[in-house]
Design a protein around this motif. Structure first.
Motif, PDB file in Angstrom:
ATOM      1  N   UNK A  59     -23.916 100.057 -46.473  1.00 15.17           N
ATOM      2  CA  UNK A  59     -23.902  98.601 -46.633  1.00 15.17           C
ATOM      3  C   UNK A  59     -22.503  98.194 -47.082  1.00 15.17           C
ATOM      4  N   UNK A  60     -21.803  97.411 -46.270  1.00 11.69           N
ATOM      5  CA  UNK A  60     -20.456  96.995 -46.682  1.00 11.69           C
ATOM      6  C   UNK A  60     -20.543  95.996 -47.840  1.00 11.69           C
ATOM      7  N   UNK A  61     -19.492  95.927 -48.664  1.00 11.74           N
ATOM      8  CA  UNK A  61     -19.489  94.947 -49.749  1.00 11.74           C
ATOM      9  C   UNK A  61     -19.642  93.528 -49.208  1.00 11.74           C
ATOM     10  N   UNK A  62     -20.367  92.700 -49.912  1.00 12.39           N
ATOM     11  CA  UNK A  62     -20.625  91.326 -49.468  1.00 12.39           C
ATOM     12  C   UNK A  62     -19.349  90.499 -49.338  1.00 12.39           C
ATOM     13  N   UNK A  63     -18.312  90.820 -50.120  1.00 17.02           N
ATOM     14  CA  UNK A  63     -17.098  90.014 -50.071  1.00 17.02           C
ATOM     15  C   UNK A  63     -16.267  90.282 -48.808  1.00 17.02           C
ATOM     16  N   UNK A  64     -16.620  91.313 -48.037  1.00 16.08           N
ATOM     17  CA  UNK A  64     -15.905  91.583 -46.795  1.00 16.08           C
ATOM     18  C   UNK A  64     -16.589  90.878 -45.628  1.00 16.08           C
ATOM     19  N   UNK A  65     -15.782  90.302 -44.760  1.00 13.63           N
ATOM     20  CA  UNK A  65     -16.327  89.728 -43.530  1.00 13.63           C
ATOM     21  C   UNK A  65     -16.758  90.881 -42.624  1.00 13.63           C
ATOM     22  N   UNK A  66     -17.471  90.576 -41.552  1.00 13.37           N
ATOM     23  CA  UNK A  66     -17.836  91.614 -40.593  1.00 13.37           C
ATOM     24  C   UNK A  66     -16.577  92.265 -40.015  1.00 13.37           C
ATOM     25  N   UNK A  67     -15.560  91.456 -39.743  1.00 15.00           N
ATOM     26  CA  UNK A  67     -14.317  91.981 -39.171  1.00 15.00           C
ATOM     27  C   UNK A  67     -13.620  92.928 -40.148  1.00 15.00           C
ATOM     28  N   UNK A  68     -13.587  92.560 -41.428  1.00 13.37           N
ATOM     29  CA  UNK A  68     -12.969  93.430 -42.420  1.00 13.37           C
ATOM     30  C   UNK A  68     -13.769  94.718 -42.589  1.00 13.37           C
TER      31      UNK A  68
END
Length: 152
Positions: A59-68
């Protein structure tokens, strides 16, 4: 999106990011991990939907956009593997990154070992200036970037 019956780490609607190597969950990289690396022997993830085992996603961090977040599986893991691989960076080591691409930028940000960090020969050193490199080597008109880096 749908989940298999035995999936426990994700729920429908969760953001998910595939790991770079489907069977490399922890520890040092080994030869057996290579055949499961995305974009090599296994198709990459330039797709609207991807099917993978739940252990091959995070799960990517919420503060990152999908692109990031899309940069994490390759650039960040490559930088981490280079810095923490068979000969890990230790305190007092000097690290030279090349360019201002994703791998170099992640490496500078990780700052493993607390050693000296040198940004590479690049006209865009200002991009790296606020990202923790201790020194910057701009392009050498003679093309001898190694000489400039060794002087540091």
């Amino acid at each position: 999106m749908a989940l298999g019956d035995s999936v426990t780490r994700f729920a429908v609607g969760d953001r998910a990011c595939p790991t770079f190597s489907n069977n490399w969950v922890a520890g040092p990289a080994r030869a057996e991990h290579l055949p499961t690396s995305l974009g090599g022997f296994v198709d990459g993830v330039l797709a609207e939907y991807v099917v993978c085992d739940e252990t091959a996603a995070v799960k990517p961090p919420e503060y990152l956009s999908f692109e990031q977040a899309a940069c994490l599986p390759c650039a960040a893991v490559t930088a981490r593997a280079a810095l923490n691989g068979p000969t890990p960076v230790r305190a007092g080591d000097t690290v030279l990154t090349l360019g201002t691409g994703g791998v170099s930028m992640f490496a500078v940000q990780f700052r493993f070992g607390g050693g000296e960090w040198t940004g590479s020969h690049d006209r865009r050193a200002d991009v790296r200036a606020d990202r923790s490199a201790d020194h910057h080597v701009l392009e050498d008109p003679a093309g001898d970037h190694g000489r400039l880096a060794r002087r540091l």
